[in-house]
Design a protein around this motif. Structure first.
Motif, PDB file in Angstrom:
ATOM      1  N   ARG A  50       0.843  -1.206   0.000  1.00  0.00           N
ATOM      2  CA  ARG A  50       0.000   0.000   0.000  1.00  0.00           C
ATOM      3  C   ARG A  50       0.869   1.244   0.000  1.00  0.00           C
ATOM      4  NH1 ARG A  50      -5.407  -0.363   1.789  1.00  0.00           N
ATOM      5  NH2 ARG A  50      -5.256   1.642   2.847  1.00  0.00           N
ATOM      6  N   SER A  51       1.962   1.175   0.760  1.00  0.00           N
ATOM      7  CA  SER A  51       2.866   2.326   0.832  1.00  0.00           C
ATOM      8  C   SER A  51       3.573   2.532  -0.506  1.00  0.00           C
ATOM      9  CB  SER A  51       3.891   2.076   1.943  1.00  0.00           C
ATOM     10  OG  SER A  51       4.724   3.184   2.092  1.00  0.00           O
ATOM     11  N   MET A  52       3.997   1.439  -1.132  1.00  0.00           N
ATOM     12  CA  MET A  52       4.679   1.555  -2.429  1.00  0.00           C
ATOM     13  C   MET A  52       3.729   2.130  -3.478  1.00  0.00           C
ATOM     14  SD  MET A  52       7.257  -1.672  -2.861  1.00  0.00           S
ATOM     15  CE  MET A  52       6.377  -2.970  -2.059  1.00  0.00           C
ATOM     16  N   ILE A  53       2.477   1.710  -3.441  1.00  0.00           N
ATOM     17  CA  ILE A  53       1.476   2.257  -4.378  1.00  0.00           C
ATOM     18  C   ILE A  53       1.341   3.768  -4.143  1.00  0.00           C
ATOM     19  CG2 ILE A  53      -0.965   2.299  -5.028  1.00  0.00           C
ATOM     20  CD1 ILE A  53       0.008  -0.332  -5.907  1.00  0.00           C
ATOM     21  N   ALA A  54       1.187   4.141  -2.868  1.00  0.00           N
ATOM     22  CA  ALA A  54       0.992   5.562  -2.537  1.00  0.00           C
ATOM     23  C   ALA A  54       2.173   6.393  -3.026  1.00  0.00           C
ATOM     24  CB  ALA A  54       0.820   5.722  -1.027  1.00  0.00           C
ATOM     25  N   LEU A  55       3.395   5.863  -2.808  1.00  0.00           N
ATOM     26  CA  LEU A  55       4.601   6.619  -3.175  1.00  0.00           C
ATOM     27  C   LEU A  55       4.763   6.715  -4.685  1.00  0.00           C
ATOM     28  CD1 LEU A  55       6.789   5.043  -0.401  1.00  0.00           C
ATOM     29  CD2 LEU A  55       6.452   7.510  -0.679  1.00  0.00           C
ATOM     30  N   MET A  56       4.174   5.756  -5.414  1.00  0.00           N
ATOM     31  CA  MET A  56       4.360   5.731  -6.873  1.00  0.00           C
ATOM     32  C   MET A  56       3.143   6.276  -7.617  1.00  0.00           C
ATOM     33  SD  MET A  56       7.218   4.578  -7.902  1.00  0.00           S
ATOM     34  CE  MET A  56       8.686   4.169  -6.979  1.00  0.00           C
ATOM     35  N   ASP A  57       2.059   6.537  -6.881  1.00  0.00           N
ATOM     36  CA  ASP A  57       0.788   6.900  -7.514  1.00  0.00           C
ATOM     37  C   ASP A  57       0.763   8.379  -7.916  1.00  0.00           C
ATOM     38  OD1 ASP A  57      -2.614   7.242  -6.238  1.00  0.00           O
ATOM     39  OD2 ASP A  57      -1.843   7.119  -8.297  1.00  0.00           O
ATOM     40  N   THR A  58       1.524   8.713  -8.949  1.00  0.00           N
ATOM     41  CA  THR A  58       1.705  10.136  -9.299  1.00  0.00           C
ATOM     42  C   THR A  58       0.410  10.774  -9.809  1.00  0.00           C
ATOM     43  OG1 THR A  58       2.486   9.337 -11.432  1.00  0.00           O
ATOM     44  CG2 THR A  58       4.172   9.980  -9.831  1.00  0.00           C
ATOM     45  N   ASP A  59      -0.549   9.984 -10.330  1.00  0.00           N
ATOM     46  CA  ASP A  59      -1.781  10.632 -10.837  1.00  0.00           C
ATOM     47  C   ASP A  59      -2.918  10.543  -9.807  1.00  0.00           C
ATOM     48  OD1 ASP A  59      -2.807   7.871 -13.051  1.00  0.00           O
ATOM     49  OD2 ASP A  59      -2.541   8.032 -10.877  1.00  0.00           O
ATOM     50  N   GLY A  60      -2.599  10.087  -8.595  1.00  0.00           N
ATOM     51  CA  GLY A  60      -3.588  10.132  -7.519  1.00  0.00           C
ATOM     52  C   GLY A  60      -4.813   9.251  -7.752  1.00  0.00           C
ATOM     53  N   SER A  61      -4.590   8.134  -8.462  1.00  0.00           N
ATOM     54  CA  SER A  61      -5.750   7.264  -8.769  1.00  0.00           C
ATOM     55  C   SER A  61      -5.979   6.227  -7.668  1.00  0.00           C
ATOM     56  CB  SER A  61      -5.481   6.507 -10.086  1.00  0.00           C
ATOM     57  OG  SER A  61      -4.424   5.572  -9.852  1.00  0.00           O
ATOM     58  N   GLY A  62      -4.997   6.138  -6.730  1.00  0.00           N
ATOM     59  CA  GLY A  62      -5.119   5.115  -5.676  1.00  0.00           C
ATOM     60  C   GLY A  62      -4.566   3.769  -6.099  1.00  0.00           C
TER      61      GLY A  62
END
Ligand SMILES: O=C(O)[C@@H](S)Cc1ccc(I)cc1
Length: 173
Positions: A50-62
């Motif tokens: 979840r943290s890796m997704i958040a850190l990589m989610d540059t377009d804020g899609s979740g």
């Protein structure tokens, strides 16, 4: 050719929405880990993904799209080479001293206080860091440096945030 192959892999992992969720990321990372006998780890926890997704989610899609996943995957591939380079005894862990060199080899310029903080946050009681902790640390380092530079419009190394902007940065990481 390699790009097409990678896109097919992504499509299989991502499914119909063509975005990778934390659960889908955990499945693919832990499946790859099975192929690497000398990367001792209990596997990536959902919270780490979840943290890796958040850190990589540059377009804020979740979730992470193809480009975001490609960036993450290329980073993990290069960081696992650094990890294996320092894990000479193939214990599947590296010690805090080797971690300093690994951080430097990955191109991060930190100070002593930060090296100690990283050891406190990611090492076990024997001051050893296993592979999934190593990757999560590097994903966070890269994500936080990237976020700072996104705010540092004039590149003077100084950013100004109000408390809600600070929370937006620190809570979704
Ligand atoms: O794809 C692989 O198995 C090597 S090349 C890189 C890699 C190693 C470990 C993980 I987790 C992800 C990717």
């Amino acid at each position: 050719e390699e790009e097409k192959h990678f896109r097919n892999i992504f499509r299989q992992i991502a499914g119909d929405d063509m975005e990778i969720s934390a659960e889908e990321l955990r499945n693919v990372l832990n499946n790859v880990l099975k192929k690497h006998k000398n990367l001792k780890t209990e596997g990536f926890a959902l919270e780490s993904c979840r943290s890796m997704i958040a850190l990589m989610d540059t377009d804020g899609s979740g979730k992470i799209n193809f480009d975001e996943f490609r960036h993450l995957w290329d980073k993990i591939k290069s960081w696992q080479k650094i990890f294996k380079n320092y894990d000479m005894d193939h214990s599947g862990t590296i010690n805090s001293y080797e971690m300093r060199n690994a951080v430097r080899d990955a191109g991060f310029r930190l100070n002593n206080q930060l090296y100690d903080i990283i050891t406190m946050r990611y090492a076990d009681k024997n001051m050893n860091i296993d592979f999934d902790s190593f990757i999560c640390c590097f994903v966070r380092l890269e994500g936080m440096f990237r976020a700072f530079h996104a705010f540092d419009k004039d590149g003077d190394g100084i950013i100004k945030l109000n408390v809600l902007e600070w929370l937006q940065l620190t809570m979704y990481a």
